[in-house]
Motif scaffolding. Sequence first.
Motif, PDB file in Angstrom:
ATOM      1  N   LEU A   1      -1.174  -0.464  -3.995  1.00 41.63           N
ATOM      2  CA  LEU A   1      -2.535  -0.469  -3.638  1.00 41.63           C
ATOM      3  C   LEU A   1      -2.729   0.875  -2.704  1.00 41.63           C
ATOM      4  CD1 LEU A   1      -5.577  -1.302  -3.186  1.00 41.63           C
ATOM      5  CD2 LEU A   1      -4.680  -2.692  -1.370  1.00 41.63           C
TER       6      LEU A   1
ATOM      7  N   ASP B   1      -8.817   1.784  -3.500  1.00 41.20           N
ATOM      8  CA  ASP B   1      -9.830   1.257  -2.921  1.00 41.20           C
ATOM      9  C   ASP B   1     -11.170   2.004  -3.099  1.00 41.20           C
ATOM     10  OD1 ASP B   1      -9.594  -1.346  -1.811  1.00 41.20           O
ATOM     11  OD2 ASP B   1      -8.589  -0.694  -0.021  1.00 41.20           O
TER      12      ASP B   1
ATOM     13  N   VAL C   1       0.331  -3.798   4.276  1.00 39.75           N
ATOM     14  CA  VAL C   1       0.053  -2.515   4.463  1.00 39.75           C
ATOM     15  C   VAL C   1       1.563  -1.758   5.020  1.00 39.75           C
ATOM     16  CG1 VAL C   1      -0.757  -0.905   6.208  1.00 39.75           C
ATOM     17  CG2 VAL C   1      -2.202  -2.709   5.110  1.00 39.75           C
TER      18      VAL C   1
ATOM     19  N   THR D   1       0.881  -1.226  -0.058  1.00 39.36           N
ATOM     20  CA  THR D   1      -0.085  -0.051  -0.024  1.00 39.36           C
ATOM     21  C   THR D   1       0.828   1.186   0.027  1.00 39.36           C
ATOM     22  OG1 THR D   1      -0.198   0.214   2.317  1.00 39.36           O
ATOM     23  CG2 THR D   1      -1.770  -1.266   1.152  1.00 39.36           C
TER      24      THR D   1
ATOM     25  N   ILE E   1      -2.987 -11.841   1.795  1.00 42.59           N
ATOM     26  CA  ILE E   1      -2.549 -11.152   2.766  1.00 42.59           C
ATOM     27  C   ILE E   1      -2.891 -12.074   4.146  1.00 42.59           C
ATOM     28  CG2 ILE E   1      -4.340  -9.414   2.683  1.00 42.59           C
ATOM     29  CD1 ILE E   1      -2.545  -7.591   4.460  1.00 42.59           C
TER      30      ILE E   1
ATOM     31  N   GLY F   1      -5.007   1.663  -0.437  1.00 42.08           N
ATOM     32  CA  GLY F   1      -5.999   1.031   0.213  1.00 42.08           C
ATOM     33  C   GLY F   1      -6.623   1.976   1.056  1.00 42.08           C
ATOM     34  N   ASP F   2      -7.946   1.433   1.589  1.00 43.55           N
ATOM     35  CA  ASP F   2      -8.875   2.143   2.593  1.00 43.55           C
ATOM     36  C   ASP F   2      -8.046   2.162   3.890  1.00 43.55           C
ATOM     37  OD1 ASP F   2      -9.753  -0.239   2.916  1.00 43.55           O
ATOM     38  OD2 ASP F   2     -11.861   0.174   2.860  1.00 43.55           O
ATOM     39  N   SER F   3      -7.086   1.419   3.907  1.00 42.41           N
ATOM     40  CA  SER F   3      -6.452   1.041   5.217  1.00 42.41           C
ATOM     41  C   SER F   3      -5.766   2.717   5.834  1.00 42.41           C
ATOM     42  CB  SER F   3      -5.070   0.251   5.359  1.00 42.41           C
ATOM     43  OG  SER F   3      -4.544   0.336   4.062  1.00 42.41           O
TER      44      SER F   3
ATOM     45  N   HIS G   1     -12.129  -8.520  -3.531  1.00 42.64           N
ATOM     46  CA  HIS G   1     -11.305  -8.704  -1.939  1.00 42.64           C
ATOM     47  C   HIS G   1     -12.252  -9.543  -1.277  1.00 42.64           C
ATOM     48  CE1 HIS G   1      -9.271  -6.427   1.449  1.00 42.64           C
ATOM     49  NE2 HIS G   1      -9.781  -7.584   1.799  1.00 42.64           N
TER      50      HIS G   1
ATOM     51  N   LYS H   1     -10.698  -1.409  -6.373  1.00 39.65           N
ATOM     52  CA  LYS H   1     -10.722  -2.605  -5.747  1.00 39.65           C
ATOM     53  C   LYS H   1     -11.954  -2.296  -5.004  1.00 39.65           C
ATOM     54  CE  LYS H   1      -7.917  -3.935  -2.079  1.00 39.65           C
ATOM     55  NZ  LYS H   1      -9.152  -4.094  -0.789  1.00 39.65           N
TER      56      LYS H   1
END
Length: 278
Positions: A55, A97, A229, A36, A217, A57-59, A151, A127
Motif C-alpha cells: 500500500l 491511497d 505501516v 506500506t 490494522i 499509503g497517505d501515511s 477503508h 484505496k
Amino acid sequence: MKTKSAGMSIHKTVRKVTTHVLNAMKLKGEKIAMLTAYDYSIARILDEAEIDVILVGDSASNVMAGFDTTLPITLDNMIYHAASVVRGVKRALVVVDLPFGTYQGNSKEALVSSIRIMKETGASAVKLEGGQQVVESIERILSAGIPVMGHLGLTPQAIHKFGTYIVRAQEEEEARKLMEDARLLEKTGCFAIVLEKIPAKLAEEVTNTVKIPIIGIGAGPKTDGQVLVLHDMLGITQEFSPRFLRRYHNLHDEIKGAVQNYINDVRTLKFPNEKEQY
Ligand code: KIV
C-alpha cells in the motif's frame, strides 16, 4: 465456505498478485500480508520478501513528509511515491491511497484523480476512506475499470471530525453502521476493505459476513489479512506506540548507531582507509 489448504499455498504459486488472487486466498483461508512502502528501494525488498500487497499509503504524509496528519499530502506527492514503488515491484499488488480532497463529494474528481494514479504510476488499484458517503465516487471509479479498496473504522482523513485516534465502533450504533457500510462497499464492487482500529469481535463479524477480503490494522486476528505501516513495524518511528503495533526491529537505533560510527570514523581519519581509495 472456507476450504482449508487443498494443495499448495496460493501465495507460493502466484507470480503476480491480483485482486482475484486475494479473493482466492480468502476462500482458501490463507492470510494476506500487506505493508506500506513509499519508495523504490524499500518496495524492492518487500517484493523480494514476497509481501502480497504493497500500500502506497497517505501515511507518507506522516512518515515521509513529517506532517501531523494525512491531510496535507497532495495527489502529485502520492503519484511520485507510487511511481517509485511500482518501479521496484514485480510480484505484489500495488494499491495507492487517494489523498484527502481528491475524491470526497465529487465523483468526477474521484475518477480523474484515480485515472491520473493509474496512468502515471502503473499501480493496480486505489484505496479510499469512508462508506455510504463515498459510494458515488467508488461507482464512478469502478466504471473506468479501476479496482477500489475501501477503508472503514478509524479513517485518518476524517481526524478533525472525530477529534481523536481512539478505537472506533465500540458503541452499538457505530458498529451497526460500520457493518452496513462494509456490506455496501462489497455490493458496490470494492475488491477488499481495510478495517482500522475497531474491536476484534466486530472485525471478525464483518470478515465472516462479506465475501471480499478484509485486511485489519488494530482489528484483531480474525480478519483475512493484516497491514502495518512499514516505518512503525521496523521501529524507524519511535513516538507512535498503539497497542496493536508489533515492532519487528529497532531500525531507529540501528541507523543512528551506524551513522554515529561513520561520523566517528570520519572525524578520527579511520574512513576511508587504503583499500577504500584509488
Ligand atoms: O495510509 C496508510 O498507511 C493506511 C494504512 C494504515 C492502512 O491507510
